[in-house]
Design a protein around this motif. Structure first.
Motif, PDB file in Angstrom:
ATOM      1  N   CYS A  15       0.852  -1.191   0.000  1.00  0.00           N
ATOM      2  CA  CYS A  15       0.000   0.000   0.000  1.00  0.00           C
ATOM      3  C   CYS A  15       0.891   1.246   0.000  1.00  0.00           C
ATOM      4  N   ASP A  16       0.274   2.409  -0.123  1.00  0.00           N
ATOM      5  CA  ASP A  16       1.013   3.666  -0.188  1.00  0.00           C
ATOM      6  C   ASP A  16       1.127   4.361   1.159  1.00  0.00           C
ATOM      7  N   CYS A  17       0.760   3.712   2.232  1.00  0.00           N
ATOM      8  CA  CYS A  17       0.808   4.331   3.558  1.00  0.00           C
ATOM      9  C   CYS A  17       2.258   4.491   4.019  1.00  0.00           C
ATOM     10  N   ARG A  18       2.499   5.561   4.755  1.00  0.00           N
ATOM     11  CA  ARG A  18       3.824   5.783   5.337  1.00  0.00           C
ATOM     12  C   ARG A  18       4.020   4.817   6.496  1.00  0.00           C
TER      13      ARG A  18
END
Length: 183
Positions: free
Chosen positions: A161-164
């Protein structure tokens, strides 16, 4: 799941049993709690033999089970298996106490014995206890399971996913705002 004591000869008794889940009330209760789902019958291989006044029962019980992965929350099927060694006796053996200890009493459970009456031994309790203890505390579908993203809930096994990533260790999160006053 009964074993006749009369059938156990000097060489012992070997049995292969297959019992429906309804035979085991504790396993049925676990299945009703939605922790897991049992698929098919419980198979048990047993070897029983006499040892003095006691009857030793060794064996293995197995059943197919559907569990929910604790990391990715997907259902997966697994084989649940437990080996066991149980000792049955009609009465507690006499124990000699060397010191003059008062109030020392041992129960059958303390000694690892299971009491029985009559000419048959019921293995149901012992087998279902062993299978319940073999259930994993945190089932995992695969050791390499990446689980779900704690922020967006995406399945990390399918795609990243693109989450930090989080900046701090969750184990120390409670100490994040801790301040020490200097004198």
């Amino acid at each position: 799941m009964l074993i006749s004591v009369d059938e156990i000869q000097e060489a012992g008794l070997i049995l292969d049993l297959e019992e429906p889940l309804a035979t085991f009330p504790v396993l049925a209760e676990v299945a009703e709690s939605d922790f897991c789902r049992f698929v098919g019958p419980v198979t048990v291989q047993v070897r029983a033999f006499q040892a003095h006044e006691m009857i030793e029962v060794e064996g293995q019980a197995s059943v197919q089970v559907v569990l929910t992965c604790s990391r990715c929350l997907k259902d997966f099927e697994s084989s649940l298996s437990a080996q066991f060694a149980l000792t049955y006796c009609r009465q507690l053996p006499e124990i000699e106490v060397e010191d003059d200890e008062e109030g020392t009493e041992l129960s059958a459970e303390d000694m690892g014995l299971i009491l029985f009456d009559g000419q048959e031994i019921d293995l149901t309790e012992g087998v279902q206890e062993q299978l319940v203890m073999a259930l994993p505390f945190r089932p995992v579908c695969d050791e390499g399971c990446k689980g779900l993203c704690p922020q967006c809930g995406a399945d990390l096994n399918v795609a990243p996913c693109d989450c930090r990533p989080q900046d701090f260790n969750l184990k120390m999160a409670a100490l994040k705002d801790f301040k020490v006053k200097k004198k």
